[in-house]
Design a protein around this motif. Sequence first.
Motif, PDB file in Angstrom:
ATOM      1  N   ALA A  94       0.854  -1.192   0.000  1.00 54.97           N
ATOM      2  CA  ALA A  94       0.000   0.000   0.000  1.00 54.97           C
ATOM      3  C   ALA A  94       0.887   1.237   0.000  1.00 54.97           C
ATOM      4  N   CYS A 108      -3.685   0.639  -2.985  1.00 59.28           N
ATOM      5  CA  CYS A 108      -3.345  -0.715  -2.550  1.00 59.28           C
ATOM      6  C   CYS A 108      -3.079  -1.615  -3.753  1.00 59.28           C
ATOM      7  N   ALA A 114      -6.733  -3.591   0.273  1.00 54.79           N
ATOM      8  CA  ALA A 114      -7.586  -2.421   0.530  1.00 54.79           C
ATOM      9  C   ALA A 114      -8.630  -2.749   1.595  1.00 54.79           C
ATOM     10  N   LEU A 117      -6.925  -3.035   5.063  1.00 56.48           N
ATOM     11  CA  LEU A 117      -6.548  -1.719   5.591  1.00 56.48           C
ATOM     12  C   LEU A 117      -7.774  -0.889   5.978  1.00 56.48           C
ATOM     13  N   ARG A 118      -8.896  -1.107   5.326  1.00 55.86           N
ATOM     14  CA  ARG A 118     -10.126  -0.419   5.737  1.00 55.86           C
ATOM     15  C   ARG A 118     -10.520  -0.849   7.145  1.00 55.86           C
ATOM     16  N   ARG A 121      -8.389   1.043   9.630  1.00 53.93           N
ATOM     17  CA  ARG A 121      -8.426   2.496   9.440  1.00 53.93           C
ATOM     18  C   ARG A 121      -8.333   3.271  10.759  1.00 53.93           C
ATOM     19  N   PHE A 142      -8.739   4.153   1.072  1.00 56.52           N
ATOM     20  CA  PHE A 142      -7.956   3.060   0.508  1.00 56.52           C
ATOM     21  C   PHE A 142      -8.560   2.682  -0.834  1.00 56.52           C
TER      22      PHE A 142
END
Length: 167
Positions: A94, A108, A114, A117-118, A121, A142
């Motif tokens: 990322a 990403c 993605a 990573l969400r 967050r 993301f």
Amino acid sequence: MPADDLPETSEASAVYLRFRELFGGVPARARTVKRKTERDPSASQPFGKGRDPRGLGDVVDALATQLGWTSSLAQSDLLSGWQELAGEETAKHAIPEGITDGVLTVRCESTAWATQLRIMRSDLLARIAERFPRADIQSIRFQGPDAPSWKRGPRSIPGRGPRDTYG
């Protein structure tokens, strides 16, 4: 009085009396006294308060604050320190693209990264607020890998677009 009746004086005394007649008898001390001038309290004085040398870092920080660069500098520090902030493995997959209106955009490698990573967050936002408080990051966006699209974007226009020129 005749010259014979005057008391005898030395040559130095005679010169002194002659100069006193010429220059009005002003004492020598009065002529050499310097006048005191009022100094401006805001004027720079050597060895005065605020004249000590300062470190270059302090000078640059003061200049950045004065010119309003602190937010921009903190944002660039955030982008350059992304690997330490997100972790080495996450940083491989990322990459931060930029910051617009308080939103950090991260590209990403895959939709799986993605999505992961969400979920993380809020943890990432807490780390950013702790390490880079002046960056003013409100949210993180993301994005996964996108296929090219002519329908959306800041420079899109209505209509068929480039498809009408295809064979």
